[in-house]
Each structure stands twice: as C-alpha cells, then as structure tokens.
Motif scaffolding. Structure first.
Motif, short mmCIF file in Angstrom:
data_model
loop_
_atom_site.label_atom_id
_atom_site.label_comp_id
_atom_site.label_asym_id
_atom_site.label_seq_id
_atom_site.Cartn_x
_atom_site.Cartn_y
_atom_site.Cartn_z
N LYS A 1 7.95 22.05 -4.85
CA LYS A 1 8.04 20.80 -4.10
C LYS A 1 6.77 20.57 -3.27
N LEU B 1 9.79 11.07 4.07
CA LEU B 1 10.42 10.48 5.26
C LEU B 1 11.72 11.14 5.72
N HIS B 2 12.39 11.89 4.83
CA HIS B 2 13.60 12.59 5.27
C HIS B 2 13.27 13.62 6.35
N ILE C 1 4.90 -3.04 -10.54
CA ILE C 1 5.03 -1.59 -10.68
C ILE C 1 5.87 -1.00 -9.54
N GLY C 2 6.20 0.27 -9.68
CA GLY C 2 6.96 0.97 -8.65
C GLY C 2 8.40 0.50 -8.59
N HIS D 1 1.19 -2.78 7.11
CA HIS D 1 0.59 -1.95 8.15
C HIS D 1 -0.82 -1.55 7.73
N GLN E 1 6.75 9.22 -8.65
CA GLN E 1 6.15 9.77 -9.85
C GLN E 1 5.82 8.66 -10.85
N TYR F 1 1.92 5.16 4.08
CA TYR F 1 2.83 6.26 4.40
C TYR F 1 3.47 6.79 3.14
N PRO G 1 13.96 4.75 -9.97
CA PRO G 1 12.65 4.42 -9.38
C PRO G 1 12.12 5.59 -8.56
N THR G 2 10.95 6.07 -8.93
CA THR G 2 10.37 7.21 -8.21
C THR G 2 8.88 6.99 -7.96
N GLY H 1 7.58 -2.08 -3.24
CA GLY H 1 8.59 -1.07 -2.98
C GLY H 1 10.00 -1.62 -2.95
N ALA I 1 0.83 -1.21 0.00
CA ALA I 1 0.00 0.00 0.00
C ALA I 1 0.87 1.25 0.00
P1 FAD Z 1 6.40 2.23 -1.58
O1 FAD Z 1 5.74 3.53 -1.72
O2 FAD Z 1 7.66 2.18 -0.80
O3 FAD Z 1 5.35 1.22 -0.94
C1 FAD Z 1 5.62 -0.12 -0.64
C2 FAD Z 1 4.56 -0.60 0.33
O4 FAD Z 1 4.68 -2.01 0.51
C3 FAD Z 1 4.68 0.01 1.74
O5 FAD Z 1 3.42 0.42 2.19
C4 FAD Z 1 5.22 -1.13 2.59
O6 FAD Z 1 4.80 -1.07 3.94
C5 FAD Z 1 4.62 -2.34 1.90
N1 FAD Z 1 5.38 -3.57 2.10
C6 FAD Z 1 6.73 -3.73 2.03
N2 FAD Z 1 7.06 -5.00 2.23
C7 FAD Z 1 5.91 -5.68 2.42
C8 FAD Z 1 5.59 -7.04 2.65
N3 FAD Z 1 6.52 -8.00 2.72
N4 FAD Z 1 4.29 -7.38 2.79
C9 FAD Z 1 3.31 -6.44 2.71
N5 FAD Z 1 3.55 -5.16 2.49
C10 FAD Z 1 4.83 -4.76 2.33
N6 FAD Z 1 10.16 9.80 -5.47
C11 FAD Z 1 9.64 10.84 -6.16
O7 FAD Z 1 9.07 10.64 -7.24
N7 FAD Z 1 9.71 12.11 -5.67
C12 FAD Z 1 10.27 12.39 -4.48
O8 FAD Z 1 10.30 13.54 -4.06
C13 FAD Z 1 10.83 11.31 -3.71
N8 FAD Z 1 11.37 11.55 -2.51
C14 FAD Z 1 11.84 10.49 -1.75
C15 FAD Z 1 12.35 10.77 -0.50
C16 FAD Z 1 12.85 9.75 0.29
C17 FAD Z 1 13.38 10.05 1.66
C18 FAD Z 1 12.84 8.42 -0.21
C19 FAD Z 1 13.37 7.29 0.65
C20 FAD Z 1 12.33 8.14 -1.47
C21 FAD Z 1 11.83 9.17 -2.26
N9 FAD Z 1 11.30 8.95 -3.55
C22 FAD Z 1 10.76 10.00 -4.27
C23 FAD Z 1 11.21 7.59 -4.10
C24 FAD Z 1 9.82 7.03 -3.82
O9 FAD Z 1 9.54 7.10 -2.44
C25 FAD Z 1 9.66 5.59 -4.30
O10 FAD Z 1 10.07 5.47 -5.63
C26 FAD Z 1 8.21 5.14 -4.15
O11 FAD Z 1 7.84 5.11 -2.79
C27 FAD Z 1 7.97 3.78 -4.80
O12 FAD Z 1 6.61 3.42 -4.68
P2 FAD Z 1 6.21 1.91 -4.47
O13 FAD Z 1 4.72 1.87 -4.51
O14 FAD Z 1 6.97 1.04 -5.37
O15 FAD Z 1 6.73 1.56 -3.00
#
Ligand code: FAD
Ligand code: NAD
Length: 400
Positions: free
Chosen positions: A375, A48-49, A296-297, A39, A316, A43, A313-314, A109, A11
């Motif tokens: 931003k 998170l920074h 994805i992601g 969870h 966006q 989030y 990976p972002t 993620g 999520a």
């Molecule tokens: P995530 O958003 O990380 O979500 C993954 C989800 O899976 C989470 O909810 C997690 O709890 C859940 N999960 C993990 N493992 C398990 C499991 N085993 N079982 C069940 N659930 C699980 N990108 C931008 O485009 N712009 C920005 O400004 C930017 N700033 C960033 C700042 C920081 C400090 C960081 C660390 C990253 C930043 N990024 C930014 C990158 C961006 O956060 C990621 O690319 C993005 O979160 C990826 O999305 P996602 O859906 O793949 O994963």
C-alpha cells in the motif's frame, strides 16, 4: 496560426497527471494549456481516510499545484467550474466568468451518493476533501473533549457510525479504531464507553472482494472493537443518529458517510448522457458524439469486458486515462490516430490502520505487513509519476 486552447478541469489524479504529461510531451507551440481547479493545491483523495481519523496531518495530503506542475508551460487558474456549455465550447467559472476552449478534459472527480437516503447532507459527514475530513477530525476530538463535562453522560458522543463497508468506510474505520485508544487516553475516557459501528446494506462487507481477505479485515477490526451490521441498509440519518431499514435506531453524533460516489454534478448539468453522473466514454476517452471533449476519472465510466460491469472509479484508472488523454490530445493536434484506452488493473490494496492492510495484486492475496508495504509503495509510486524521485522522497510514506 493561432495556438489551440486546451482546458483541463480539476486538479485531482486525472487532471494533474494529464497536465504533467502535457508539460513533458508538448512543444511550446503546440497549444495553450490551462488547468482550472477549486484550490491552488492538489490533494491526494486516496489518503483522506487518515486525516479524517486524525492519524495524519491533513496538510500532508496536499501540495501547491505550482510545486509539481511547470506553470510556465501550463497556466493555472484557481476557480470553481459551475457549468460546461458544450455547444458553445465554453466553461463558466464562478469568479472569472466564461472561458473558451478548443479541447476540454473534464476531471472533476466525484460527489457522495446517498441513494435517496434522507438527512445525509444535513447530519452526516460526507465530504471526502481536505476541508471535509478536517471537520470530521476536529468534530471527533471536540466530542471527546466535551464528554466529561456534560451533566449526564452522552453515549452518542462516543458512538461512531460509518455508513457503508466499501473501501472508503473500511479504510476510515481502520484508522479510527487504531486511534481510539490514544483519544481515550488523552481525554480521560474509558475505552469501554466507545462504540464503533460499520453498517453495510449488502450481504457482505467489501462486496465483490476476496471473501478470505474480507474475513481477515472484519476479524481484525472486531478485535479493535468495531461492530459490523451487515445486510442492514441505513434508511435515514437525523439529528439523533441513524435509522436502519429494520427500524433499529443507533444514536450517534458522528455519522461518516461512505456509501459510494457519483460523478460531479457539472456532468449532468452539461447534458451529457450519464449514469449517476458518469459518462460512458468512447474507447479514445471522448464523450459520445463530442470530438473535442475528454472525460476521465470518477466522471467517466468504462465497462470491464470480462465482467460486463463498470470498473469501480479509482485513482488507478484516472491516472492511466490521463496518460492516454495527453497522448490523444497531441494526436488530435497533429492529425494522427487516437489511441484506445485499455485499463491495466494492477490490483487493489486497502489499509486498515497501523501496519495492517489487505489486498490482491495480480492473483496474489496479501494481508498484514506485506499488504501494508504494498500500500505504501502504491502511494509512493503515484508521487513518483507526478513529480519524480524528488517529490517521492519529500512527500512519500515509509514502507516499513
Ligand atoms: P479527484 O482526484 O477527486 O480530483 C477532482 C479535483 O477536482 C479536485 O482537485 C477538486 O478540488 C476539483 N474540483 C471539484 N469540483 C470542482 C469545481 N466545481 N471546479 C473546479 N475544481 C473542482 N482509488 C485508488 O485507486 N486507490 C486507493 O487506494 C483509493 N483510496 C481512496 C480512499 C478514499 C478515502 C477515497 C475517498 C477514495 C479513494 N480512491 C482510491 C478513489 C480515488 O480517490 C478516486 O477514484 C480518484 O480521486 C478520482 O480521480 P479524479 O481525478 O477523477 O478526481
Ligand atoms: P463503494 O461503492 O465501493 O462502497 C459503498 C458501500 O456502501 C457498498 O458496499 C454499498 O453496499 C454500501 N451502501 C450503499 N448504500 C447503503 C446504505 N443506505 N446503508 C448502508 N450501506 C450502504 O464506495 P466507496 O467505498 O466510497 O468507494 C468509492 C470508490 O473509490 C470505489 O470505486 C472504490 O473502489 C474506490 N476506493 C478504493 C480504495 C482502495 O483501493 N484502497 C479505497 C477507497 C475507495
């Protein structure tokens, strides 16, 4: 006829936008859809920074999933995904055992990449999650509190090392450097005792980003007391601090790891062909050779045809992929043609603490307050996409 089952894993940006779009676009007879995540809250990784450095309450980055997703339409299961058995169309959860699917969306993620550097998981802070950053914040405050009560001054308590001058490292040090004066004030610590290092392996901070903006960011941070060590890879982290490739040691009780990410370990476990845990997905975002699995992601990898290199990976990209996946799931259910995903990169903006930021949007360079404004607008736009004006007004950031 029996409704097909769609499971969405994770999520975060990818999973939440997929779920919210499905909730809006699917009819109630189209599919049984379940979102599974560790969870019961979503989030915003991209914020998170701020809580890591203590400039934002960690609770502000999260929200109950049920407050943004219509759980009458999308079932939510709080559990940890341990395994994907793609040959059997099943996922294995930590608490609730196996669940079967007809279609799977994997959006779990990333996890930290260490590039084989030893001691990271034992001695550095590397978890960019709500629980991970809370520990960084509390740890820093504790060391400040402890400093004046030691018989001998411990400079390593007040030495902060950030590993990697990518966007995560730079955004974190931006926040921390902004907070240090306030910490010094509250904990009776002279500011001259505090040392902040950003250590980067590549020949420049923010490799690949606009050099003028990199210089702007470095000057600004140096004014706040940050010291950059560029072109100097960290080769080891230990209980005393870090060791650089040239042998130099920096004593620090706080090493914050931000040298990049790899895809979730479940990807490798499941046997998908991958590069550092990321699957090079087809144009319709399915895993190669899999007709019912979308990835994805941060678990996915897409090549930028202009540069012939993977897109970083972002959030966006994750959000844009999610929109395409929701459409493509519906297309599969209706037997119509799947869409090709085309990323539409609007730009990159990074905050540097306070009202400072840098960014490139379209072909425009931004810095200072205009970048900061942009931003905040980007952060707010996400809330708008996820939960409309209500969520944005309730949870958004003031752009001024
Ligand atoms: P995530 O958003 O990380 O979500 C993954 C989800 O899976 C989470 O909810 C997690 O709890 C859940 N999960 C993990 N493992 C398990 C499991 N085993 N079982 C069940 N659930 C699980 N990108 C931008 O485009 N712009 C920005 O400004 C930017 N700033 C960033 C700042 C920081 C400090 C960081 C660390 C990253 C930043 N990024 C930014 C990158 C961006 O956060 C990621 O690319 C993005 O979160 C990826 O999305 P996602 O859906 O793949 O994963
Ligand atoms: P990154 O890969 O972008 O940067 C990591 C940096 O660490 C690189 O510069 C690399 O050279 C350096 N490094 C690697 N090994 C090292 C070592 N041993 N010692 C010292 N330095 C080392 O990773 P990130 O900053 O964690 O970002 C992850 C992803 O999230 C990226 O795709 C990034 O674009 C994205 N992100 C975006 C934003 C934003 O848009 N504002 C903010 C944060 C993260």
């Amino acid at each position: 006829s029996v409704k097909p089952t769609i499971l969405i894993l994770g999520a975060g940006y990818g999973g939440m936008v997929t779920a919210s779009k499905i909730a809006k676009q699917f009819g109630s007879n189209d599919a049984n859809v379940t979102l599974i995540s560790k969870h019961n809250y979503h989030y915003q990784t991209t914020w998170l920074h701020e809580p890591a450095a203590g400039t934002m309450d960690p609770d502000r980055t999260r929200m109950p999933i049920s407050s943004v997703i219509n759980t009458n339409k999308i079932k939510f299961v709080q559990d940890e995904v341990n395994e994907i058995k793609k040959e059997e169309n099943k996922v294995v959860l930590k608490e609730s055992g196996e669940m079967e699917y007809d279609y799977l969306v994997t959006a779990l993620g990333a996890v930290p990449e260490t590039f084989g550097v030893g001691g990271v998981f034992e001695h550095a802070f590397s978890k960019w999650t709500v629980n991970g950053v809370r520990e960084i914040k509390e740890h820093i405050e504790y060391l400040f509190a402890k400093y004046n009560n030691e018989p001998e001054p411990r400079d390593d308590y007040l030495t902060f090392v950030v590993a990697g001058a990518g966007f995560t490292g730079m955004e974190f040090i931006g926040e921390l450097s902004k907070r240090i004066p306030e910490l010094c004030q509250s904990y009776d610590v002279p500011k001259s005792k505090v040392k902040m290092y950003v250590i980067e392996a590549a020949p420049t901070a923010l490799p690949g980003f606009d050099p003028e903006l990199v210089e702007y960011a470095m000057n600004l941070l140096e004014h706040r007391g940050v010291e950059f060590k560029i072109n100097q890879p960290i080769s080891e982290v230990n209980a005393e601090g870090v060791v650089l490739k040239d042998g130099e040691e920096i004593k620090s009780q706080t090493v914050v790891w931000a040298t990049g990410v790899r895809g979730h370990p479940v990807i490798e476990q499941a046997g998908f062909e991958n590069m550092r845990g990321r699957v090079k997905v087809e144009r319709d975002l399915r895993a190669p050779g899999e007709d019912n699995i979308f990835i994805i992601g941060d678990c996915s990898l897409i090549i930028n045809e202009e540069t012939e290199r993977p897109y970083p990976p972002t959030a966006q990209i994750a959000m844009q992929q999610a929109e395409t996946v929701a459409d493509n799931l519906l297309a599969l259910l209706k037997g119509s043609e799947l869409k090709e995903f085309k990323p539409d990169i609007k730009g990159t903006v990074a905050s540097l603490g306070g009202k400072e930021a840098i960014g490139v949007v379209g072909n425009k360079k931004l810095y200072g307050t205009s970048a900061n404004f942009m931003k905040k607008m980007i952060d707010n736009r996400y809330l708008w996409i996820l939960g409309g004006a209500g969520l944005m007004l309730k949870r958004g950031k003031s752009p001024l």
